[in-house]
Design a protein around this motif. Structure first.
Motif, mmCIF file in Angstrom:
data_model
loop_
_atom_site.group_PDB
_atom_site.id
_atom_site.type_symbol
_atom_site.label_atom_id
_atom_site.label_comp_id
_atom_site.label_asym_id
_atom_site.label_seq_id
_atom_site.Cartn_x
_atom_site.Cartn_y
_atom_site.Cartn_z
ATOM 1 N N TYR A 304 -35.815 2.978 -21.746
ATOM 2 C CA TYR A 304 -36.323 2.424 -20.479
ATOM 3 C C TYR A 304 -36.951 3.525 -19.625
ATOM 4 O O TYR A 304 -38.004 3.347 -19.019
ATOM 5 C CB TYR A 304 -35.199 1.748 -19.693
ATOM 6 C CG TYR A 304 -34.659 0.447 -20.286
ATOM 7 C CD1 TYR A 304 -35.261 -0.167 -21.374
ATOM 8 C CD2 TYR A 304 -33.542 -0.170 -19.721
ATOM 9 C CE1 TYR A 304 -34.751 -1.346 -21.895
ATOM 10 C CE2 TYR A 304 -33.030 -1.357 -20.228
ATOM 11 C CZ TYR A 304 -33.630 -1.940 -21.318
ATOM 12 O OH TYR A 304 -33.130 -3.113 -21.821
ATOM 13 N N ARG A 305 -36.269 4.682 -19.592
ATOM 14 C CA ARG A 305 -36.807 5.801 -18.787
ATOM 15 C C ARG A 305 -38.118 6.294 -19.396
ATOM 16 O O ARG A 305 -39.120 6.458 -18.721
ATOM 17 C CB ARG A 305 -35.814 6.966 -18.764
ATOM 18 C CG ARG A 305 -34.654 6.747 -17.831
ATOM 19 C CD ARG A 305 -33.892 8.080 -17.613
ATOM 20 N NE ARG A 305 -32.550 7.813 -17.182
ATOM 21 C CZ ARG A 305 -31.487 7.772 -17.994
ATOM 22 N NH1 ARG A 305 -31.608 8.045 -19.275
ATOM 23 N NH2 ARG A 305 -30.298 7.490 -17.509
ATOM 24 N N LYS A 306 -38.074 6.522 -20.719
ATOM 25 C CA LYS A 306 -39.240 7.113 -21.417
ATOM 26 C C LYS A 306 -40.477 6.224 -21.291
ATOM 27 O O LYS A 306 -41.580 6.720 -21.100
ATOM 28 C CB LYS A 306 -38.858 7.283 -22.893
ATOM 29 C CG LYS A 306 -39.892 7.963 -23.739
ATOM 30 C CD LYS A 306 -39.252 8.404 -25.053
ATOM 31 C CE LYS A 306 -40.165 8.171 -26.210
ATOM 32 N NZ LYS A 306 -39.456 8.158 -27.489
ATOM 33 N N HIS A 307 -40.282 4.915 -21.395
ATOM 34 C CA HIS A 307 -41.436 4.017 -21.399
ATOM 35 C C HIS A 307 -41.706 3.417 -20.019
ATOM 36 O O HIS A 307 -42.526 2.513 -19.878
ATOM 37 C CB HIS A 307 -41.248 2.909 -22.439
ATOM 38 C CG HIS A 307 -41.055 3.436 -23.839
ATOM 39 N ND1 HIS A 307 -41.938 4.313 -24.427
ATOM 40 C CD2 HIS A 307 -40.073 3.239 -24.749
ATOM 41 C CE1 HIS A 307 -41.507 4.621 -25.650
ATOM 42 N NE2 HIS A 307 -40.375 3.985 -25.867
ATOM 43 N N GLY A 308 -40.987 3.881 -19.003
ATOM 44 C CA GLY A 308 -41.287 3.492 -17.624
ATOM 45 C C GLY A 308 -41.069 2.020 -17.341
ATOM 46 O O GLY A 308 -41.950 1.352 -16.777
ATOM 47 N N LEU A 309 -39.899 1.503 -17.698
ATOM 48 C CA LEU A 309 -39.607 0.091 -17.417
ATOM 49 C C LEU A 309 -39.687 -0.178 -15.913
ATOM 50 O O LEU A 309 -39.103 0.553 -15.118
ATOM 51 C CB LEU A 309 -38.187 -0.245 -17.915
ATOM 52 C CG LEU A 309 -37.728 -1.685 -17.679
ATOM 53 C CD1 LEU A 309 -38.471 -2.640 -18.606
ATOM 54 C CD2 LEU A 309 -36.216 -1.816 -17.892
ATOM 55 N N THR A 310 -40.419 -1.229 -15.541
ATOM 56 C CA THR A 310 -40.512 -1.602 -14.112
ATOM 57 C C THR A 310 -39.707 -2.875 -13.867
ATOM 58 O O THR A 310 -39.430 -3.647 -14.794
ATOM 59 C CB THR A 310 -41.970 -1.886 -13.701
ATOM 60 O OG1 THR A 310 -42.430 -3.023 -14.450
ATOM 61 C CG2 THR A 310 -42.871 -0.686 -13.974
ATOM 62 N N ARG A 311 -39.367 -3.093 -12.591
ATOM 63 C CA ARG A 311 -38.612 -4.300 -12.247
ATOM 64 C C ARG A 311 -39.402 -5.563 -12.612
ATOM 65 O O ARG A 311 -38.863 -6.524 -13.133
ATOM 66 C CB ARG A 311 -38.293 -4.299 -10.749
ATOM 67 C CG ARG A 311 -37.499 -5.502 -10.307
ATOM 68 C CD ARG A 311 -37.143 -5.400 -8.862
ATOM 69 N NE ARG A 311 -36.196 -4.347 -8.616
ATOM 70 C CZ ARG A 311 -34.860 -4.481 -8.768
ATOM 71 N NH1 ARG A 311 -34.361 -5.625 -9.157
ATOM 72 N NH2 ARG A 311 -34.066 -3.477 -8.531
ATOM 73 N N GLU A 312 -40.711 -5.542 -12.336
ATOM 74 C CA GLU A 312 -41.575 -6.689 -12.628
ATOM 75 C C GLU A 312 -41.515 -7.045 -14.127
ATOM 76 O O GLU A 312 -41.314 -8.195 -14.511
ATOM 77 C CB GLU A 312 -43.010 -6.323 -12.200
ATOM 78 C CG GLU A 312 -44.118 -7.243 -12.674
ATOM 79 C CD GLU A 312 -44.177 -8.531 -11.884
ATOM 80 O OE1 GLU A 312 -43.481 -8.637 -10.864
ATOM 81 O OE2 GLU A 312 -44.912 -9.445 -12.316
ATOM 82 N N ASP A 313 -41.680 -6.014 -14.971
ATOM 83 C CA ASP A 313 -41.628 -6.248 -16.419
ATOM 84 C C ASP A 313 -40.247 -6.729 -16.844
ATOM 85 O O ASP A 313 -40.109 -7.622 -17.671
ATOM 86 C CB ASP A 313 -41.964 -4.961 -17.186
ATOM 87 C CG ASP A 313 -43.465 -4.743 -17.269
ATOM 88 O OD1 ASP A 313 -44.218 -5.653 -16.856
ATOM 89 O OD2 ASP A 313 -43.880 -3.680 -17.742
#
Ligand SMILES: NC(=O)c1ccc[n+]([C@@H]2O[C@H](COP(=O)([O-])OP(=O)(O)OC[C@H]3O[C@@H](n4cnc5c(N)ncnc54)[C@H](O)[C@@H]3O)[C@@H](O)[C@H]2O)c1
Length: 341
Positions: A304-313
């Protein structure tokens, strides 16, 4: 073997296709592509596949195939409750139709993705084996029980259905699902600092990593016929028989600074089952799960950190129900969830 993998563009299918290919099989996919764009991280390299709705499968799709692995489905309890009739059309009737076509085409083995949800409100702290009474509490789980019954009736000397009753999956897949418990709790922990438990935390919920489930299917594909023919298997490991409260604790440990918050807002969840996974280990010696819940929580937090998980996604792109609602609002699927061209 030439293997038809339905649902190859889903959460589990995207992990399973390379495992099958690495084992030397020729993989052909089949998927409506409802979640094909729901990708976190680099786009996966899908095997060649048919873009077709399960309800429209024909004999051509199963011609020349040695085995079918059938994952395609409306794939969880909330989805099934959204549209019970569609759940029975897709998950039950279309699955049985596919199995009949496969049998008529001379396919010898049919691995069906069932679920430990079939035990439903098993309750208690004892271990539930495959012979335990099935007590599905949602249309989703009921659809799985009906398919098992109907496929059992198709079993004969040439056609071997195998019922893979998977524990709830976890772990990173390029086609992420955020609506399964561990993936969900890790996301909340990272995005909000809270590990939110919506039930009272007491239900037993056995878990299995997506990669371990993929390896189990690969093992069942080539196991001797007499070991698996027309049998049900719980897929997972006793070490991952955990309560929701224990899952939350593991997540809080894996995501520094996060705290468990038990809201209990959904009340007591009737689904609770603690599962005996020994039958598959006995039938297919050498197989065991490799991933613990803790390792999965750390893997997910890293991904999640590496791929930049966003709240929207997290809330929309990776939540199956939200994706289907958005597709319906946008008119890209019709009211039977068939994709419009
Ligand atoms: N993920 C879990 O925790 C879990 C646990 C137990 C069992 N299972 C079973 O494993 C299978 C795969 O689950 P998943 O988590 O990968 O789900 P998923 O939603 O990620 O994938 C399901 C795939 O099926 C496809 N599909 C849905 N309806 C279709 C239709 N009408 N025609 C053609 N394709 C269609 C979707 O496009 C999707 O790619 C399902 O049968 C599910 O019930 C999953």
């Amino acid at each position: 073997m030439r293997v038809l993998l339905t649902g190859h563009q889903g959460y589990l299918g995207t992990v399973m296709a390379p495992v099958l290919a690495a084992a030397g099989h020729e993989v052909v996919g089949l998927d409506a592509g409802l979640f094909a764009d729901c990708v976190l991280g680099p786009p996966p390299a899908d095997p060649p596949g048919h873009q077709v709705d399960l309800r429209d499968v024909t004999a051509e799709h199963v011609a020349g195939v040695d085995a079918v692995i059938h994952l395609a489905a409306l794939s969880n309890d909330p989805l099934g409750s959204l549209a019970p009739d569609l759940t029975y059309d897709i998950n039950h009737h279309a699955s049985v139709r596919l199995a009949r076509l496969a049998r008529d085409a001379g396919v010898r083995r049919f691995l069906y993705a069932s679920t430990c949800s079939v035990y439903g409100a098993a309750g208690g702290d004892g271990l539930v084996g495959e012979e335990a009474p099935l007590r599905p509490v949602t249309p989703y789980a009921e659809s799985k029980v009906r398919v098992e019954d109907d496929l059992h009736a198709l079993a004969d000397g040439d056609f071997s259905p195998v019922f893979m009753r998977n524990a709830t999956a976890f772990g990173y897949s390029p086609r992420l699902r955020a609506d399964i418990v561990l993936n969900n709790l890790v996301g909340h922990a990272l995005l909000s600092g809270e590990v939110r438990v919506l039930s009272d935390g007491t239900p037993w919920r056995p878990l299995a990593h997506a990669a371990d489930i993929a390896r189990a299917f690969a093992a069942a594909l080539t196991a001797p016929r007499e070991a698996v023919h027309d049998r049900a298997f719980n897929i997972g490991s006793e070490i991952n028989n955990v309560t929701v409260a224990e899952i939350a604790e593991q997540v809080a440990e894996a995501v520094p600074g996060s705290q468990v918050v038990t809201t209990g807002e959904n009340g007591a969840d009737p689904r609770s089952y603690r599962v005996d996974f020994s039958r598959f280990r006995t039938a297919v010696p050498g197989f065991d799960c490799e991933w613990t819940v803790k390792q999965g929580a750390l893997e997910l937090a890293d991904a999640y950190r590496k791929h930049g998980l966003t709240r929207e996604d997290f809330e929309r792109r990776f939540t199956r129900l939200a994706v289907l609602r958005a597709a319906s609002d946008a008119g890209t699927v019709d009211d039977t969830l068939r994709r419009r061209r």
